[in-house]
Write an enzyme that holds these catalytic residues in place. Structure first.
Site, PDB file in Angstrom:
ATOM      1  N   TYR A 206       0.796  -1.267   0.179  1.00  0.00           N
ATOM      2  CA  TYR A 206       0.078   0.089   0.033  1.00  0.00           C
ATOM      3  C   TYR A 206       0.930   1.213  -0.062  1.00  0.00           C
ATOM      4  O   TYR A 206       0.988   1.790   0.969  1.00  0.00           O
ATOM      5  CB  TYR A 206      -0.989  -0.167   1.272  1.00  0.00           C
ATOM      6  CG  TYR A 206      -1.979   1.109   1.283  1.00  0.00           C
ATOM      7  CD1 TYR A 206      -2.971   1.086   0.205  1.00  0.00           C
ATOM      8  CD2 TYR A 206      -2.190   1.600   2.522  1.00  0.00           C
ATOM      9  CE1 TYR A 206      -3.913   1.942   0.269  1.00  0.00           C
ATOM     10  CE2 TYR A 206      -3.338   2.868   2.570  1.00  0.00           C
ATOM     11  CZ  TYR A 206      -4.033   2.754   1.419  1.00  0.00           C
ATOM     12  OH  TYR A 206      -5.105   3.622   1.682  1.00  0.00           O
ATOM     13  N   ARG A 211      -1.248   7.857  -3.881  1.00  0.00           N
ATOM     14  CA  ARG A 211      -2.298   6.920  -3.322  1.00  0.00           C
ATOM     15  C   ARG A 211      -3.650   7.622  -2.780  1.00  0.00           C
ATOM     16  O   ARG A 211      -3.565   8.884  -2.385  1.00  0.00           O
ATOM     17  CB  ARG A 211      -1.502   6.283  -2.135  1.00  0.00           C
ATOM     18  CG  ARG A 211      -2.375   5.033  -1.263  1.00  0.00           C
ATOM     19  CD  ARG A 211      -1.571   4.580  -0.172  1.00  0.00           C
ATOM     20  NE  ARG A 211      -1.664   5.271   0.906  1.00  0.00           N
ATOM     21  CZ  ARG A 211      -0.866   5.132   1.933  1.00  0.00           C
ATOM     22  NH1 ARG A 211       0.214   4.338   2.055  1.00  0.00           N
ATOM     23  NH2 ARG A 211      -0.965   6.029   2.839  1.00  0.00           N
ATOM     24  N   ASP A 212      -4.722   6.914  -2.738  1.00  0.00           N
ATOM     25  CA  ASP A 212      -6.098   7.112  -2.273  1.00  0.00           C
ATOM     26  C   ASP A 212      -6.472   8.511  -3.237  1.00  0.00           C
ATOM     27  O   ASP A 212      -6.888   9.751  -2.550  1.00  0.00           O
ATOM     28  CB  ASP A 212      -6.095   7.702  -0.727  1.00  0.00           C
ATOM     29  CG  ASP A 212      -7.126   7.850  -0.047  1.00  0.00           C
ATOM     30  OD1 ASP A 212      -8.389   7.085  -0.598  1.00  0.00           O
ATOM     31  OD2 ASP A 212      -7.328   8.139   0.997  1.00  0.00           O
ATOM     32  N   SER A 218      -6.126   8.916   3.503  1.00  0.00           N
ATOM     33  CA  SER A 218      -5.074   8.083   3.244  1.00  0.00           C
ATOM     34  C   SER A 218      -4.128   8.300   2.467  1.00  0.00           C
ATOM     35  O   SER A 218      -3.168   7.507   1.782  1.00  0.00           O
ATOM     36  CB  SER A 218      -5.437   6.473   3.202  1.00  0.00           C
ATOM     37  OG  SER A 218      -6.027   6.012   4.313  1.00  0.00           O
ATOM     38  N   ASP A 259      -8.227   0.051  -2.913  1.00  0.00           N
ATOM     39  CA  ASP A 259      -8.926   1.141  -3.425  1.00  0.00           C
ATOM     40  C   ASP A 259      -8.289   1.691  -5.009  1.00  0.00           C
ATOM     41  O   ASP A 259      -9.038   2.228  -5.717  1.00  0.00           O
ATOM     42  CB  ASP A 259      -9.020   2.339  -2.605  1.00  0.00           C
ATOM     43  CG  ASP A 259      -9.856   2.255  -1.415  1.00  0.00           C
ATOM     44  OD1 ASP A 259     -10.444   1.251  -1.155  1.00  0.00           O
ATOM     45  OD2 ASP A 259      -9.752   3.273  -0.595  1.00  0.00           O
ATOM     46  N   ASP A 443      -9.966   5.334  10.120  1.00  0.00           N
ATOM     47  CA  ASP A 443      -9.926   5.324   8.650  1.00  0.00           C
ATOM     48  C   ASP A 443      -9.382   6.786   8.309  1.00  0.00           C
ATOM     49  O   ASP A 443      -9.428   6.917   7.310  1.00  0.00           O
ATOM     50  CB  ASP A 443     -11.569   5.284   8.192  1.00  0.00           C
ATOM     51  CG  ASP A 443     -11.794   3.894   8.741  1.00  0.00           C
ATOM     52  OD1 ASP A 443     -11.266   2.985   8.296  1.00  0.00           O
ATOM     53  OD2 ASP A 443     -13.332   3.675   8.955  1.00  0.00           O
TER      54      ASP A 443
HETATM   55  C1  BGC Z   1      -4.191   3.938   6.502  1.00  0.00           C
HETATM   56  C2  BGC Z   1      -2.649   3.203   6.619  1.00  0.00           C
HETATM   57  C3  BGC Z   1      -3.169   2.053   7.859  1.00  0.00           C
HETATM   58  C4  BGC Z   1      -4.304   1.152   7.356  1.00  0.00           C
HETATM   59  C5  BGC Z   1      -4.360   0.002   8.395  1.00  0.00           C
HETATM   60  C6  BGC Z   1      -5.249   2.869   6.166  1.00  0.00           C
HETATM   61  O1  BGC Z   1      -6.422   3.465   6.183  1.00  0.00           O
HETATM   62  O2  BGC Z   1      -4.009   4.631   5.419  1.00  0.00           O
HETATM   63  O3  BGC Z   1      -1.937   3.986   7.094  1.00  0.00           O
HETATM   64  O4  BGC Z   1      -1.987   1.277   8.118  1.00  0.00           O
HETATM   65  O5  BGC Z   1      -5.219   1.964   7.253  1.00  0.00           O
HETATM   66  O6  BGC Z   1      -5.146   0.748   9.608  1.00  0.00           O
END
Ligand code: BGC
Length: 488
Positions: A206, A211-212, A218, A259, A443
């Site tokens: 990830y 990203r996102d 995120s 995503d 989140d």
């Molecule tokens: C976050 C990450 C995190 C993951 C698990 C994601 O929404 O962006 O940083 O490691 O959730 O909690």
């Protein structure tokens, strides 16, 4: 620290071939069959066979693994003179390069820990979740222990204690966390293996550039530009590949870039940041699929969002094309299947819903119906391996959300089905329920002044005050335990 590998430039011309295993594999080269030395550097003795560089196998020391490799430095082969010590471990110098000193001849020290040597190549055949033990993430156990320390209610404490017995995925959500968590957890999982009993570790890859792209909460460390895309390859994917190749005697599942491809199906036209990221998302996938998809002990699942994202007929039709194209672009790498509902709240089954005005005419209003439809669409699109893992960490209880598009820290959360292989009889293409998003990790922040604040985390049914994405969110965790279904 910086080092120069004298061979790198010449060797870059050589092709990568997989053969019998030795120290050279982690650098992308095969092992020599003979033992004529052409060149020696801090990695070992090199030969040339069929026009390619290869590593000469001349003893056990060069096969050693140690704590410095995930940091990009070889293990010291012959010196034990400590030149420098930092929090990672003791450093030596060989042939003008820094190397990690292997304490007492073991792999111990620094971030590496342990003293096991990876064994024989393991090959996943069929469902990787089946017939294995699930690795428990020690970081999550620590988070839960800290949470328990803040609780007074004894029945809640007892529920929290049980959480420590269930596995969840380990998120490699930036380069630093990947360096700290990938190798040490693989090493611990390996140490738990005994005889034929394999221990499965699940990681989330990830860190795509941009990203996102459709949200804020995120957003990652790498931006959608060429130089960050290069960093994604060399500092993130290549380093993961090196470790995966080394820990070849154990099963590993990779959940790929939550995503991202779902955004490529629905948000390129409407969201400029997704349009700007598209080349990097597609290229990043092609790159990692080629690398990880040829490893026999690794199985990958591409993220497909959830029922209320791609469940509509037109979205599913588009999705089948996008995913087929991505999988083809990663050839000869292979993909086992797809993962749904990552970090979402959509129930596995919701008999109260059917296609109609309430669901905005979505024919797939729960994850079960979504996977049934996706299975048909993906197989008819010519995708060869169509299996699913469904994230059930937070979908046991219908949350308070009034619209299924709400995704941030929903109130009314409850953990869902426990991680298990082949959970539904008659649904052979469902490999597992597994906890991908760890319950209790936020989140996204509800702090409106934060750089990554997303309006969704301020909505009515988003619990507040909420910390940054990934940080511990005690109140959300406690509610998830109370509403567990089945109960804890
Ligand atoms: C976050 C990450 C995190 C993951 C698990 C994601 O929404 O962006 O940083 O490691 O959730 O909690």
């Amino acid at each position: 620290m910086k080092t120069v590998f004298a061979l790198a430039a010449i060797a870059a011309l050589a092709s990568k071939v997989s053969a019998a295993s030795c120290w050279a594999n982690r650098l992308g080269y095969q092992c020599c069959k003979g033992n004529t030395v052409v060149y020696t550097d801090s990695d070992g003795k090199w030969g040339v066979e069929n026009g390619n560089w290869c590593g000469i196998v001349d003893g056990t020391q060069q096969n050693a693994t140690c704590w410095s490799q995930p940091l990009g430095y070889p293990c010291c082969q012959s010196t034990s003179d400590v030149i420098y010590t930092d929090s990672d471990g003791d450093w030596g110098v060989e042939n003008g390069n820094w190397c990690g000193i292997i304490k007492g001849g073991s792999t111990g020290g620094g971030t590496g820990g342990g003293s096991t040597t990876p064994g024989e190549q393991y090959t996943i055949s069929g469902n990787p979740f089946s017939g294995v033990e699930f690795y428990i993430n020690p970081y999550y156990v620590e988070e839960v222990d800290n949470a328990i320390a803040q609780m007074t209610d004894s029945s809640l404490k007892a529920k929290a204690e049980k959480m420590k017995t269930y596995p969840n995925a380990i998120w490699l959500d930036n380069i630093k966390n990947m360096q700290s968590w990938l190798q040490p957890n693989l090493e611990k999982a390996l140490a738990q293996q005994s005889g034929s009993k394999k221990v499965l570790t699940v990681f989330v890859v990830y860190d795509l550039p941009g990203r996102d792209c459709h949200a804020m909460a995120s957003n990652g460390e790498l931006l959608a530009n060429d130089s960050d895309a290069q960093r994604y390859k060399t500092e993130y994917i290549d380093v993961i590949e090196e470790q995966l190749k080394k820990y070849k005697s154990q099963p590993i599942v990779l959940i790929i870039e939550p995503d991202s491809l779902a955004n490529m199906v629905t948000n390129i036209e409407t969201t400029p940041a997704c349009a700007e990221s598209q080349d990097y998302y597609f290229d990043g996938h092609a790159y990692l699929l080629k690398k990880f998809g040829v490893l026999q002990h690794v199985a990958m699942y591409l993220d497909i969002g959830h029922a209320f994202w791609l469940g509509w007929d037109d979205n599913r039709e588009k999705a089948a094309k996008v995913y087929k194209k991505v999988i083809d672009s990663g050839s000869p790498g292979k993909v086992r299947g797809f993962v749904d509902n990552v970090a979402n709240y959509t129930p596995w089954e919701d008999p109260t819903l059917s296609r109609g005005p309430d669901t905005e005419w979505n024919p797939c209003p729960d994850e079960k119906r979504y996977l049934e439809a996706m299975y048909k669409d993906f197989t008819s699109a010519g995708i060869k391996s169509v299996y699913f893992v469904s994230d059930s960490s937070r979908n046991g209880h219908k949350t308070d959300r009034k619209h299924p598009g709400e995704w941030c820290n929903q109130t009314g959360v409850g953990i869902g089905a426990r991680p298990q292989a082949n959970p539904i009889s008659g649904m052979d293409y469902l490999d597992a329920f597994y906890w991908i998003k760890p319950l209790g990790e936020s989140d996204g922040t509800s702090d409106e002044s934060a750089e990554r604040y997303d309006g969704y985390c301020g909505h009515d049914t988003a619990m507040k005050p909420a910390p940054e994405a990934g940080q511990w969110f005690q109140a959300h965790f406690e509610q998830g335990l109370e509403n567990a279904n089945p109960p804890l």
